[in-house]
Enzyme design. Structure first.
Site, PDB file in Angstrom:
ATOM      1  N   CYS A 191      81.877  41.785  35.766  1.00 55.66           N
ATOM      2  CA  CYS A 191      80.214  41.414  35.249  1.00 55.66           C
ATOM      3  C   CYS A 191      79.955  40.972  33.502  1.00 55.66           C
ATOM      4  O   CYS A 191      80.211  41.858  32.655  1.00 55.66           O
ATOM      5  CB  CYS A 191      79.141  43.305  34.981  1.00 55.66           C
ATOM      6  SG  CYS A 191      78.820  43.417  33.787  1.00 55.66           S
ATOM      7  N   CYS A 251      78.609  42.935  30.892  1.00 57.05           N
ATOM      8  CA  CYS A 251      79.209  43.881  30.058  1.00 57.05           C
ATOM      9  C   CYS A 251      80.272  43.300  29.433  1.00 57.05           C
ATOM     10  O   CYS A 251      80.780  44.323  28.530  1.00 57.05           O
ATOM     11  CB  CYS A 251      79.936  44.220  31.906  1.00 57.05           C
ATOM     12  SG  CYS A 251      78.743  44.854  32.867  1.00 57.05           S
TER      13      CYS A 251
END
Lengths: 306, 108
Positions: free
Chosen positions: B31, B34
């Site tokens: 991600c 993230c």
């Protein structure tokens, strides 16, 4: 301190501009809320020359280290206001105020939202703007993707690897993504495409349970889904520029000349936010815009503001 | 102190039974957003040392906890106080947005 230049935005355009500003010996500051900008969302970048494959996060870290290594200062903050004073531009963030002789606006774009009831309420509870991040949470579930472009198509394909059923909902009669991609979507038995339809509402209790459509699908306007992925494009983050009187085009992109100069003296713009290649959104073009604009800023500071 | 690694196995001890408030960052390696939150959370762990415990939970390796807390989007940050969720944030947040929430929780 009064800076020669403040660069608003810390994506590819802003960071490349900082590198060029350092070599032009301009005292400058980069202010951005996400260092690396939207480029950090790219999982794999395969078209950055000289590098066969790199993640967006990694490439943007390299940009950041490069800029900082040359003396560029980067402040992570959200810009709250812009003003043109008698002699200097004033930039307010939610924590501090800064002054500069010139500004370079490289604020990029932000994801377009649907602006319908339930969208905000269920963020993180079934409403998502990042299929790459969140597809794994929908294993064997039913999901919908809203949009008809390449990013919507990619999201639908990715989700079909995890979900049991994917509805791709598009307001138009024909998808806008590449023809080869359309064929792939149609060949995937898990994906159903619903054309000429808008989503009006997202409903549920603790998380998303259904969406309301403006047209019947299989005799009902209610479609039961566990998730809704919004992929309806991006819009320029140009709202703050109204205060300065910067000219925008009809879609809200900043109008600039070939050197990144706007209609307001001392205000330049670069990257996804400018009107030259809207929607192209490439790291290489944004970086080039940033570099080009610094050349113009340098001349302005040397000749006009000496 | 740097961040601790939260897992399905230690979540109860490290978070729910913690005397100190805990900021938990739910993330996964694939991600992109993230990865942006990572350094921000690391800096917060240093700045708030002794005031709040900061932990990271990889949702891919720890599906039980992720599912228990209904994680459907990452990055998600949740702040726990005495075993209860008192704040949550979904998506990339600027450092100041996170520290404002921490300050609020600590002041309560």
């Amino acid at each position: 301190m009064i800076y020669d230049l403040i660069i608003l935005g810390a994506g590819p355009a802003g960071l490349a501009a900082s590198i060029y500003a350092s070599y032009h010996k301009l005292s400058h500051l980069v202010i951005g809320d996400i260092i690396g900008g939207t480029a950090t969302e790219a999982v794999k970048i395969k078209n950055w020359p000289g590098t066969e494959m790199i993640s967006g996060v990694e490439l943007m870290q390299k940009f950041q280290y490069h800029a900082e290594g040359l003396g560029g200062k980067i402040v992570q903050a959200k810009i709250a206001g812009l003003k043109k004073g008698e002699e200097y531009f004033e930039i307010n963030t939610n924590s501090e105020n800064y002054q500069a002789k010139a500004i370079l606006v490289a604020l990029g774009t932000r994801r377009r939202k649907m602006n319908i009831p339930g969208e905000d309420k269920f963020l993180g509870k079934g409403v998502s703007y990042c299929a790459t991040c969140d597809s794994m949470f929908f294993k064997n579930k039913t999901v919908s993707v809203v949009g008809g472009g390449n990013s919507a198509a990619m999201a639908a394909s990715l989700l079909a690897e995890h979900a049991s059923k994917v509805f791709l909902i598009y307001r138009g009669a024909e998808l806008r993504c590449e023809p080869a991609t359309v064929d792939q979507l149609k060949a995937n038995s898990k994906i159903s495409i619903i054309y000429n339809t808008n989503v009006l509402e997202v409903n549920g209790d603790k998380k998303v349970e259904s969406i309301i459509l403006d047209n019947d699908y299989q005799d009902s306007k209610i479609l039961k889904v566990d998730g809704i992925f919004v992929e309806i494009g991006a819009m320029p983050s140009s709202d703050l520029l109204n205060e300065l009187g910067v000219k925008l085009n009809e879609q809200g992109y900043v109008a600039v000349d070939q050197w990144g100069k706007t209609n307001v003296s001392g205000v330049y713009a670069a990257g996804d936010i400018i009107s030259n290649t809207p929607g192209f959104n490439q790291i290489i073009t944004a970086s080039a815009d940033g570099a080009t604009a610094i050349n113009a800023v340098y001349k302005y500071l040397k000749e006009v503001r000496k | 102190m740097s961040e601790i690694t939260l897992t399905d196995a230690n979540f109860k001890i490290e978070v729910l039974d913690s005397e100190m408030a805990v900021l938990a960052d739910f993330w996964a390696p694939w991600c992109g957003p993230c990865q942006m939150v990572g350094p921000i959370v690391a800096a917060i762990a240093k700045e708030y040392e002794g005031k709040i415990k900061v932990g990271k939970l990889n949702v891919d390796e720890n599906p039980v906890t992720a599912s228990e807390y209904g994680i459907m989007s990452i990055p998600t940050i949740k702040i726990f106080k005495r075993g209860k969720i008192v704040e949550e944030m979904v998506g990339v947040q600027p450092a100041i947005a996170i520290t404002q929430k921490i300050d609020k929780v600590l002041a309560e």
